[in-house]
Design a protein around this motif. Structure first.
Motif, PDB file in Angstrom:
ATOM      1  N   THR A  73      12.981 -19.069 -12.580  1.00  0.00           N
ATOM      2  CA  THR A  73      12.917 -20.529 -12.678  1.00  0.00           C
ATOM      3  C   THR A  73      11.852 -21.055 -11.721  1.00  0.00           C
ATOM      4  O   THR A  73      11.739 -20.594 -10.586  1.00  0.00           O
ATOM      5  CB  THR A  73      14.270 -21.159 -12.312  1.00  0.00           C
ATOM      6  N   THR A  74      11.063 -22.029 -12.186  1.00  0.00           N
ATOM      7  CA  THR A  74      10.071 -22.671 -11.325  1.00  0.00           C
ATOM      8  C   THR A  74      10.720 -23.873 -10.651  1.00  0.00           C
ATOM      9  O   THR A  74      11.101 -24.837 -11.314  1.00  0.00           O
ATOM     10  CB  THR A  74       8.844 -23.119 -12.131  1.00  0.00           C
ATOM     11  N   ALA A  75      10.841 -23.809  -9.339  1.00  0.00           N
ATOM     12  CA  ALA A  75      11.526 -24.869  -8.593  1.00  0.00           C
ATOM     13  C   ALA A  75      10.586 -25.974  -8.153  1.00  0.00           C
ATOM     14  O   ALA A  75      10.928 -27.160  -8.194  1.00  0.00           O
ATOM     15  CB  ALA A  75      12.228 -24.275  -7.365  1.00  0.00           C
ATOM     16  N   VAL A  76       9.381 -25.601  -7.701  1.00  0.00           N
ATOM     17  CA  VAL A  76       8.442 -26.576  -7.147  1.00  0.00           C
ATOM     18  C   VAL A  76       7.047 -26.269  -7.678  1.00  0.00           C
ATOM     19  O   VAL A  76       6.636 -25.106  -7.730  1.00  0.00           O
ATOM     20  CB  VAL A  76       8.410 -26.527  -5.597  1.00  0.00           C
ATOM     21  N   LEU A  89      13.914  -9.387  -8.581  1.00  0.00           N
ATOM     22  CA  LEU A  89      13.342 -10.649  -8.079  1.00  0.00           C
ATOM     23  C   LEU A  89      13.675 -11.843  -8.968  1.00  0.00           C
ATOM     24  O   LEU A  89      13.354 -12.983  -8.617  1.00  0.00           O
ATOM     25  CB  LEU A  89      11.816 -10.520  -7.981  1.00  0.00           C
ATOM     26  N   ALA A  90      14.337 -11.598 -10.110  1.00  0.00           N
ATOM     27  CA  ALA A  90      14.493 -12.643 -11.128  1.00  0.00           C
ATOM     28  C   ALA A  90      15.310 -13.839 -10.662  1.00  0.00           C
ATOM     29  O   ALA A  90      15.165 -14.942 -11.194  1.00  0.00           O
ATOM     30  CB  ALA A  90      15.129 -12.041 -12.393  1.00  0.00           C
ATOM     31  N   HIS A  91      16.179 -13.658  -9.662  1.00  0.00           N
ATOM     32  CA  HIS A  91      17.034 -14.771  -9.218  1.00  0.00           C
ATOM     33  C   HIS A  91      16.321 -15.708  -8.249  1.00  0.00           C
ATOM     34  O   HIS A  91      16.863 -16.768  -7.910  1.00  0.00           O
ATOM     35  CB  HIS A  91      18.283 -14.209  -8.528  1.00  0.00           C
ATOM     36  N   LEU A  92      15.116 -15.361  -7.820  1.00  0.00           N
ATOM     37  CA  LEU A  92      14.421 -16.158  -6.812  1.00  0.00           C
ATOM     38  C   LEU A  92      13.648 -17.304  -7.450  1.00  0.00           C
ATOM     39  O   LEU A  92      12.857 -17.088  -8.366  1.00  0.00           O
ATOM     40  CB  LEU A  92      13.447 -15.259  -6.033  1.00  0.00           C
ATOM     41  N   PRO A  93      13.844 -18.537  -6.993  1.00  0.00           N
ATOM     42  CA  PRO A  93      13.076 -19.663  -7.535  1.00  0.00           C
ATOM     43  C   PRO A  93      11.612 -19.560  -7.110  1.00  0.00           C
ATOM     44  O   PRO A  93      11.296 -19.068  -6.021  1.00  0.00           O
ATOM     45  CB  PRO A  93      13.750 -20.889  -6.913  1.00  0.00           C
ATOM     46  N   LEU A  94      10.722 -20.010  -7.977  1.00  0.00           N
ATOM     47  CA  LEU A  94       9.294 -19.925  -7.719  1.00  0.00           C
ATOM     48  C   LEU A  94       8.740 -21.254  -7.206  1.00  0.00           C
ATOM     49  O   LEU A  94       9.170 -22.326  -7.621  1.00  0.00           O
ATOM     50  CB  LEU A  94       8.539 -19.541  -8.987  1.00  0.00           C
ATOM     51  N   VAL A  95       7.764 -21.156  -6.323  1.00  0.00           N
ATOM     52  CA  VAL A  95       6.944 -22.301  -5.925  1.00  0.00           C
ATOM     53  C   VAL A  95       5.544 -21.993  -6.419  1.00  0.00           C
ATOM     54  O   VAL A  95       4.974 -20.954  -6.072  1.00  0.00           O
ATOM     55  CB  VAL A  95       6.941 -22.509  -4.398  1.00  0.00           C
ATOM     56  N   ALA A  96       4.990 -22.866  -7.248  1.00  0.00           N
ATOM     57  CA  ALA A  96       3.752 -22.539  -7.948  1.00  0.00           C
ATOM     58  C   ALA A  96       2.689 -23.604  -7.749  1.00  0.00           C
ATOM     59  O   ALA A  96       2.975 -24.759  -7.435  1.00  0.00           O
ATOM     60  CB  ALA A  96       4.023 -22.351  -9.439  1.00  0.00           C
TER      61      ALA A  96
END
Length: 301
Positions: free
Chosen positions: A218-221, A188-195
């Motif tokens: 990485t946190t995207a949003v 799952l590490a390649h998926l950007p996070l929405v937090a």
């Protein structure tokens, strides 16, 4: 123009989140509720609920319709009903809770008490802030996502939130199923996070509970409202962890998919909190009773 009986049935389904619970409250059979709902949807030319084994999730049109007709239908039902009993809910109640839960579950559940004389003043915010306001006497009740620890506050468990790791289908297709089973963090590490916040409170808790470590993603949003988080996820910005009650309509519509299926999904207990040793009037008692009843109908969130 839909009749009062159709709109009243619609509101019960909307407020309880269940056709069977609405039938029980109305004193009719579930097929009768299903038939009335079908007639209303036919008259309006649109679908009002997405039905699943977990209940009936309102569509955007249903949310708008409830806002348009709720007070009017409740007022008519009160005016046409028995008038020889003093409403038990009459009075002012100051209640606090998270914006998402209050919007989707709590306020719809309490709305039927308003025609009985209930006045609500709602404060939206984080659990610790709301509990401090409760302890200081600025609120009467709080639906809290954290367990109260103040001596001045007493709380009872109300309902459990169930959290799901979800993402848009396009991103879900990039996750290798075999690798997910063997090494989920890496898969799952390649998926950007929405937090919800920069410190990833909900996402971090899921990763630690299920995978034993913080997410390296990485946190995207970052958006301080779970409804905004869901909107970003359905729009394709990334993946996130959200309560089932909020994400269920998007899941049923295929806008998002569940990326990970734990044997026991992470839960968070919500508490109904009040001030210790402070006598409350009938309005607060009515709100407590209605939320307890609604929580039993919800089962879990």
């Amino acid at each position: 123009m839909p009749g009062l009986d159709l709109l009243a049935t619609f509101l019960e389904v909307y407020r309880t989140g269940s056709l069977s619970a609405a039938a029980e409250r109305l004193g009719v059979s579930q097929p009768a509720v299903t038939g009335q709902l079908a007639r209303l949807e036919e008259q309006l030319g649109t679908r009002l609920f997405v039905r699943s084994r977990r209940g009936a999730a309102p569509t955007e049109r249903a949310v708008a319709l409830a806002a348009e007709v709720g007070l009017h239908v409740d007022g008519l039902r009160t005016a046409l009903g028995p008038r020889d009993v003093e409403p038990a809910a009459r009075g002012l109640v100051r209640i606090g809770g998270a914006a998402e839960l209050m919007t989707v579950r709590v306020l719809p559940a309490l709305a039927p008490l308003v025609p009985q004389g209930l006045q609500l003043r709602t404060t939206l915010g984080l659990g610790d802030e709301l509990l401090a306001a409760l302890a200081a006497g600025h609120l009467d009740l709080v639906v809290s996502s954290v367990r109260p620890r103040q001596d001045a506050v007493v709380a009872t468990p109300l309902v459990d939130e169930e959290f799901l790791l979800v993402g848009p289908p396009a991103l879900a297709h990039t996750v290798d199923a075999g690798r997910l089973a063997a090494d989920p963090v890496a898969a799952l590490a390649h998926l950007p996070l929405v937090a919800y916040a920069e410190d990833l409170p909900i996402v971090r808790r899921y990763w630690r509970s299920e995978f034993g470590r913080r997410p390296p993603n990485t946190t995207a949003v970052v958006a301080p409202d779970l409804r905004a988080v869901l909107a970003a996820v359905t729009g394709g910005a990334g993946v996130s962890v959200l309560p089932r009650y909020l994400v269920a309509p998007a899941l049923d519509a295929g806008q998002v998919v569940e990326l990970h299926h734990p044997e026991a999904p992470p839960l968070n207990t919500l508490y109904l909190a009040g001030r210790r040793g402070v006598p409350h009037g009938p309005a607060v008692a009515a709100v407590r009773a209605r939320l307890t009843e609604a929580a039993a109908e919800w089962g879990s969130l």
